[in-house]
Design a protein around this motif. Structure first.
Motif, short mmCIF file in Angstrom:
data_model
loop_
_atom_site.label_atom_id
_atom_site.label_comp_id
_atom_site.label_asym_id
_atom_site.label_seq_id
_atom_site.Cartn_x
_atom_site.Cartn_y
_atom_site.Cartn_z
N TYR A 1 0.83 -1.21 0.00
CA TYR A 1 0.00 0.00 0.00
C TYR A 1 0.87 1.26 0.00
O TYR A 1 0.38 2.35 0.28
N ASP A 2 2.16 1.10 -0.29
CA ASP A 2 3.09 2.22 -0.29
C ASP A 2 3.17 2.86 1.10
O ASP A 2 3.20 4.09 1.25
N ILE A 3 3.18 2.00 2.11
CA ILE A 3 3.33 2.43 3.50
C ILE A 3 4.56 1.74 4.06
O ILE A 3 4.67 0.51 4.03
N ASP A 4 5.48 2.51 4.60
CA ASP A 4 6.75 1.99 5.07
C ASP A 4 6.80 2.01 6.60
O ASP A 4 6.73 3.07 7.22
N VAL A 5 6.89 0.83 7.21
CA VAL A 5 7.05 0.74 8.67
C VAL A 5 8.52 0.99 8.98
O VAL A 5 9.37 0.11 8.83
N VAL A 6 8.82 2.21 9.40
CA VAL A 6 10.22 2.62 9.58
C VAL A 6 10.76 2.29 10.97
O VAL A 6 11.98 2.33 11.18
N GLU A 7 9.88 1.98 11.91
CA GLU A 7 10.32 1.66 13.27
C GLU A 7 9.28 0.75 13.92
O GLU A 7 8.07 0.89 13.67
N VAL A 8 9.73 -0.17 14.75
CA VAL A 8 8.83 -1.04 15.49
C VAL A 8 9.22 -1.04 16.96
O VAL A 8 10.39 -0.81 17.30
N ALA A 9 8.26 -1.31 17.82
CA ALA A 9 8.52 -1.43 19.26
C ALA A 9 7.67 -2.57 19.79
O ALA A 9 6.48 -2.66 19.47
N TYR A 10 8.29 -3.43 20.58
CA TYR A 10 7.58 -4.58 21.14
C TYR A 10 7.21 -4.37 22.60
O TYR A 10 6.58 -5.22 23.22
N ASN A 11 7.60 -3.22 23.16
CA ASN A 11 7.19 -2.84 24.51
C ASN A 11 7.16 -1.32 24.57
O ASN A 11 7.44 -0.64 23.59
N LEU A 12 6.80 -0.79 25.73
CA LEU A 12 6.61 0.66 25.85
C LEU A 12 7.84 1.41 26.36
O LEU A 12 7.81 2.64 26.47
N ASP A 13 8.92 0.67 26.63
CA ASP A 13 10.14 1.32 27.16
C ASP A 13 10.70 2.35 26.17
O ASP A 13 11.03 2.02 25.04
N GLY A 14 10.77 3.58 26.63
CA GLY A 14 11.38 4.63 25.81
C GLY A 14 10.66 4.90 24.50
O GLY A 14 11.25 5.48 23.57
N LEU A 15 9.41 4.51 24.41
CA LEU A 15 8.70 4.62 23.14
C LEU A 15 8.56 6.07 22.68
O LEU A 15 8.75 6.38 21.51
N ILE A 16 8.25 6.96 23.61
CA ILE A 16 8.08 8.37 23.22
C ILE A 16 9.39 8.95 22.70
O ILE A 16 9.41 9.67 21.69
N SER A 17 10.50 8.63 23.36
CA SER A 17 11.80 9.13 22.90
C SER A 17 12.11 8.61 21.50
O SER A 17 12.59 9.36 20.64
N ARG A 18 11.81 7.34 21.27
CA ARG A 18 12.06 6.76 19.95
C ARG A 18 11.16 7.40 18.90
O ARG A 18 11.57 7.65 17.77
N TYR A 19 9.92 7.68 19.30
CA TYR A 19 8.99 8.34 18.37
C TYR A 19 9.54 9.71 17.96
O TYR A 19 9.51 10.08 16.78
N LEU A 20 10.02 10.47 18.93
CA LEU A 20 10.53 11.81 18.65
C LEU A 20 11.79 11.77 17.80
O LEU A 20 12.06 12.70 17.03
#
Length: 219
Positions: free
Chosen positions: A25-44
């Motif tokens: 669908y021309d959508i690229d999953v550029v990052e994955v997380a399997y838990n919530l540790d540091g998720l916001i920092s990784r998002y930013l």
């Protein structure tokens, strides 16, 4: 240019499956997380176009949920574009997600096409209600309405009589109507209130303190 997605879910097979499927669908999953540790920092750090996140994560030592992370992120970055992707069709969870600023809630048993639509709509900054979620919210909003506000005068009287245990014939006699007319009234009532059995009538009436039975029990 592909839409860049950050996918957070603790089910690795599901993550890999959707990462692969979304490429079509021309959508690229550029990052994955399997838990919530540091998720916001990784998002930013990644700054994806859309964050797709589950509600519940398997973490024995933490009570934090995906919704908690969403609320924290949106408090400081209200422009974050988030889709909650969950197997839980709980009305409270869905309503809370939209209330805190999430733009879409998609159930995991919906199709990849629905998730694609959600991602594209949310990437543009718009809310998206998946078919199943829209149906759930519509039904819950009907159930939450007071019959006195939703029903016409004759319908309300028929509703109250039925809630108090009157049969179709009893309602017809009391209201001086034909059983056919009462049948049409009851059909309309059931549709408007999303109820079916006489027990449903009684429960809803008691909830709003509308039946004579309920009035007697209060004395």
């Amino acid at each position: 240019m592909p839409i860049r997605v950050f996918l957070a879910d603790d089910h690795r097979l599901l993550v890999e499956g959707f990462r692969h499927a979304l490429k079509d669908y021309d959508i690229d999953v550029v990052e994955v997380a399997y838990n919530l540790d540091g998720l916001i920092s990784r998002y930013l750090e990644v700054k994806p176009d859309v964050l797709v996140i589950d509600v519940r994560f398997d973490r024995k030592s933490a009570s934090e949920t995906g919704l908690d992370v969403c609320e924290e992120l949106l408090a400081t970055h209200p422009d974050a574009k988030i889709i909650v992707f969950s197997q839980f069709d709980d009305q409270y969870i869905i309503e809370k997600a939209y209330k805190i600023g999430v733009l879409s809630f998609v159930l995991k048993d919906e199709s990849i096409d629905v998730l694609n639509q959600a991602i594209r709509t949310v990437a543009e900054g718009n809310e998206f209600f998946s078919p199943k979620v829209a149906q759930l919210l519509a039904r819950s909003s009907v159930k939450d309405r007071n019959p006195t506000k939703l029903l016409e005068e004759k319908e309300l009287r028929a509703f109250l009589l039925t809630a108090d245990g009157a049969s179709l014939a009893d309602v017809a006699e009391t209201m001086d109507l034909s059983t056919k007319t009462v049948g049409h009234l009851l059909k309309s009532i059931k549709s408007k209130l999303d109820i079916e059995t006489q027990a449903d009538f009684t429960k809803l009436a008691i909830r709003f303190g509308l039946t004579t039975t309920e009035l007697k029990t209060k004395k």
